[in-house]
Write a protein that holds these residues in place. Structure first.
Motif, short mmCIF file in Angstrom:
data_model
loop_
_atom_site.label_atom_id
_atom_site.label_comp_id
_atom_site.label_asym_id
_atom_site.label_seq_id
_atom_site.Cartn_x
_atom_site.Cartn_y
_atom_site.Cartn_z
N LEU A 172 0.78 -1.14 0.03
CA LEU A 172 0.06 0.16 0.08
C LEU A 172 0.82 1.12 -0.07
O LEU A 172 0.39 2.22 -0.66
CB LEU A 172 -0.96 0.00 1.33
N PHE A 173 1.87 1.15 0.90
CA PHE A 173 2.83 2.29 0.77
C PHE A 173 3.36 2.60 -0.40
O PHE A 173 3.68 3.55 -1.12
CB PHE A 173 3.74 2.18 1.83
N LEU A 174 4.00 1.32 -1.12
CA LEU A 174 4.41 1.47 -2.61
C LEU A 174 3.55 2.21 -3.27
O LEU A 174 3.99 2.87 -4.31
CB LEU A 174 5.14 -0.06 -2.84
N LEU A 175 2.27 1.70 -3.36
CA LEU A 175 1.35 2.30 -4.29
C LEU A 175 1.21 3.69 -4.13
O LEU A 175 1.18 4.38 -5.08
CB LEU A 175 0.18 1.70 -4.30
N ILE A 176 0.92 4.31 -2.95
CA ILE A 176 0.67 5.45 -2.46
C ILE A 176 1.82 6.45 -2.72
O ILE A 176 1.78 7.45 -3.57
CB ILE A 176 0.41 5.68 -1.20
N PHE A 177 3.12 6.08 -2.63
CA PHE A 177 4.02 6.95 -2.73
C PHE A 177 4.90 6.77 -3.88
O PHE A 177 6.09 7.60 -4.33
CB PHE A 177 5.14 6.88 -1.74
N ILE B 51 9.79 11.32 2.06
CA ILE B 51 8.54 11.89 2.93
C ILE B 51 8.05 10.59 3.61
O ILE B 51 7.46 10.80 4.74
CB ILE B 51 7.63 12.30 1.86
N LEU B 52 7.93 9.58 2.94
CA LEU B 52 7.52 8.37 3.62
C LEU B 52 8.34 7.94 4.87
O LEU B 52 7.67 7.64 6.00
CB LEU B 52 7.42 7.18 2.80
N LEU C 87 9.91 -2.46 7.10
CA LEU C 87 8.53 -2.01 6.17
C LEU C 87 9.24 -0.71 5.14
O LEU C 87 8.76 -1.02 3.96
CB LEU C 87 7.52 -1.27 6.97
N PHE C 88 9.93 -0.06 5.61
CA PHE C 88 10.38 1.04 4.80
C PHE C 88 11.40 0.36 3.63
O PHE C 88 11.47 0.86 2.41
CB PHE C 88 11.13 2.13 5.45
N VAL C 89 12.31 -0.47 4.17
CA VAL C 89 13.17 -1.03 3.20
C VAL C 89 12.60 -1.83 2.11
O VAL C 89 13.03 -1.94 0.88
CB VAL C 89 14.33 -2.04 4.06
N LEU C 90 11.54 -2.73 2.41
CA LEU C 90 10.81 -3.24 1.44
C LEU C 90 10.22 -2.41 0.57
O LEU C 90 10.33 -2.51 -0.80
CB LEU C 90 9.53 -4.12 2.21
N PHE C 91 9.73 -1.30 0.92
CA PHE C 91 9.18 -0.18 0.03
C PHE C 91 10.31 0.33 -0.78
O PHE C 91 10.02 0.42 -2.15
CB PHE C 91 8.63 0.90 0.84
N LEU D 242 13.31 -0.48 -1.66
CA LEU D 242 14.05 -1.74 -2.73
C LEU D 242 12.75 -2.08 -3.81
O LEU D 242 13.32 -2.05 -4.75
CB LEU D 242 14.26 -2.77 -1.90
N SER D 243 11.64 -2.37 -3.35
CA SER D 243 10.58 -2.56 -4.41
C SER D 243 10.42 -1.64 -5.47
O SER D 243 10.33 -1.57 -6.61
CB SER D 243 9.37 -2.86 -3.65
N PHE D 244 10.42 -0.28 -4.76
CA PHE D 244 10.04 1.03 -5.68
C PHE D 244 11.38 1.14 -6.67
O PHE D 244 11.28 1.41 -7.99
CB PHE D 244 9.97 2.18 -4.68
N PHE D 245 12.63 0.74 -6.13
CA PHE D 245 13.85 0.95 -6.92
C PHE D 245 13.64 -0.27 -8.10
O PHE D 245 14.11 0.38 -9.30
CB PHE D 245 15.06 0.67 -5.92
N ASN D 246 13.51 -1.19 -7.79
CA ASN D 246 13.45 -2.35 -8.70
C ASN D 246 12.31 -1.98 -9.81
O ASN D 246 12.54 -2.17 -10.90
CB ASN D 246 13.20 -3.63 -8.20
N ASN D 247 11.06 -1.74 -9.47
CA ASN D 247 10.14 -1.36 -10.27
C ASN D 247 10.39 -0.20 -11.33
O ASN D 247 10.07 -0.31 -12.49
CB ASN D 247 8.79 -0.98 -9.56
#
Length: 444
Positions: free
Chosen positions: A48-53, A89-90, A120-124, A126-131
């Motif tokens: 959800l954080f990944l989607l929002i930010f 920001i997150l 939780l932040f690291v998951l966000f 790294l996932s954002f970076f990869n995407n």
């Protein structure tokens, strides 16, 4: 080229699909029926954080690079700036909510600590970076590289979780410790994935982001396009994930575990559709002729047949496959899985329909369809879960997926210039085309 990329990507996803099941089986067995639901809820929160930010910028990258509306350097500059600012920001918000003692809204009970917040932040991050990096490979149609990385990641996942499972067999560990082992393993795998993508980006893409006044005037166009994508993704996310929070509200952790497992298995099927959609988006965005619509219709019809067969196999074998693979304690997962598998058939095709609307700059219709589906999800979840427990949640999701499918289908045939209403049943000409495509690929 599109047909070859599509066939190669689908064929690549077969071993990825199998390996994903293997890693899912062993991670589920490690977590057990007590921790599985909690971990799924933790994942849903970081997604959800990944989607929002992320603001939908991945699709924006694919569209603006493949359509050549902006230079790659400008797109890289805009997307990198959004990535860095939104991550900052997150991180600030997460620590603010923790010190204000309101982080319990997104961290499960007994997991409301600084280490879990950072995880939780690291998951966000790294996932954002990869995407973000993957989107540049998609824009350049480098699907051979994407497919190879996908297989490498799947092999590593399928190796790590069984090793971890057998290592823990002789240990007496608590539910929290089970959660911790799987969380750490997930973080390690995601970090390895990030290293691989960064290395390939430096070798294959080598785009230097442009940070100057020239990009300021183009941010508005990029953000405006991505914003509609973002709204659609935001609404769609809740169509796929909201039921987990509602199940968690009404039912206990074991029921959440059973339902989350069913949802996770059908998501593997959906991932195949997402793969097909990611392959066709650059081509649809980079072409204005009628040929792209003809090819889209063929892909849609073949995809429906493929997913129909896949769902029939999954539905009919689930009675003995789920207890065999995940353990007898997950037998209650069978019925909700069967119900969800019917819904995921329609959702898979909706993924393709939505790409045509996105590439036609008509994403507003995706938003309308997903918004109506979300209303169905909320209303039927609230009504059916108290009556039928997790089976009610699955029925509500099936109704929502079918509603979105029907509405999106109507929009595709009325709001685009596609010249056929048959987007589901392959024709004789389709079969001849596919045969020629396969034979051509085979000879190469």
């Amino acid at each position: 080229m599109l047909g070859r990329n599509l066939i190669n990507s689908v064929l690549t996803q077969i071993p990825v699909f199998i390996l994903g099941i293997v890693s899912g089986v062993f991670s589920t067995r490690i977590l057990g029926e007590e921790a599985k639901g909690i971990f799924s809820l933790f994942q849903a929160n970081y997604l959800l954080f990944l989607l929002i930010f992320s603001f939908g910028i991945q699709t924006g990258v694919v569209y603006f690079v493949s359509s050549k509306k902006y230079t790659e350097q400008v797109v890289a500059g805009i997307s990198s700036a959004i990535f860095l600012v939104s991550s900052s920001i997150l991180l600030g918000l997460l620590f603010t909510t923790y010190y204000l003692d309101i982080s319990s809204f997104y961290l499960p009970e007994n997991y409301n600590t600084i280490p879990y917040l950072i995880s939780l932040f690291v998951l966000f991050f790294l996932s954002f970076f990869n995407n973000l990096i993957t989107s540049f490979f998609q824009a350049r149609s480098k699907f051979n590289i994407i497919n190879r990385v996908s297989i490498i990641n799947s092999v590593i996942n399928a190796a790590l979780f069984p090793i971890l499972y057998f290592y823990l067999q002789e240990k007496q560990i608590t539910v929290v410790e089970k959660f911790n082992y799987v969380l750490v393993a997930t973080l390690i795998l995601l970090l390895l994935n990030s290293i691989i993508w960064f290395y390939l980006y430096m070798r294959q893409i080598t785009i230097i982001p442009q940070f100057n006044a020239a990009i300021v005037n183009k941010v508005k166009g990029f953000v405006t396009y991505s914003l509609l994508i973002y709204i659609g993704m935001f609404v769609n996310f809740f169509n796929y994930r909201l039921d987990l929070w509602i199940v968690n509200h009404y039912l206990d952790e074991k029921q959440l575990s059973y339902y989350s497992l069913a949802a996770n298995i059908v998501q593997i099927i959906l991932y195949l559709s997402v793969t097909i959609a990611s392959v066709i988006l650059p081509k649809l965005s980079n072409s204005d002729n009628d040929k792209r619509l003809i090819l889209f219709a063929q892909i849609s019809r073949f995809s429906f047949s493929f997913f129909f067969l896949l769902v029939v196999i999954a539905f009919s074998t689930s009675y003995f496959i789920i207890p065999l693979m995940y353990g007898e304690e997950f037998t209650p997962t069978i019925i909700p899985f069967q119900i969800l598998s019917i819904g995921i058939l329609f959702s898979c095709i909706t993924q393709l329909f939505s790409m045509l609307l996105v590439s036609s700059n008509k994403n507003i219709f995706n938003i309308i369809a997903c918004s109506i589906g979300l209303i169905f999800t909320v209303v039927f979840d609230i009504y059916l879960i108290p009556k039928f427990n997790i089976n009610g949640a699955a029925i509500a999701t099936l109704i929502s997926y079918f509603a979105i499918f029907i509405i999106t289908y109507i929009f595709v045939i009325t709001k685009t210039t596609i010249k056929t209403n048959n987007l589901l049943i392959p024709t004789k000409q389709d079969v001849v085309y596919l045969y020629g495509l396969v034979m051509k690929s085979y000879k190469k």
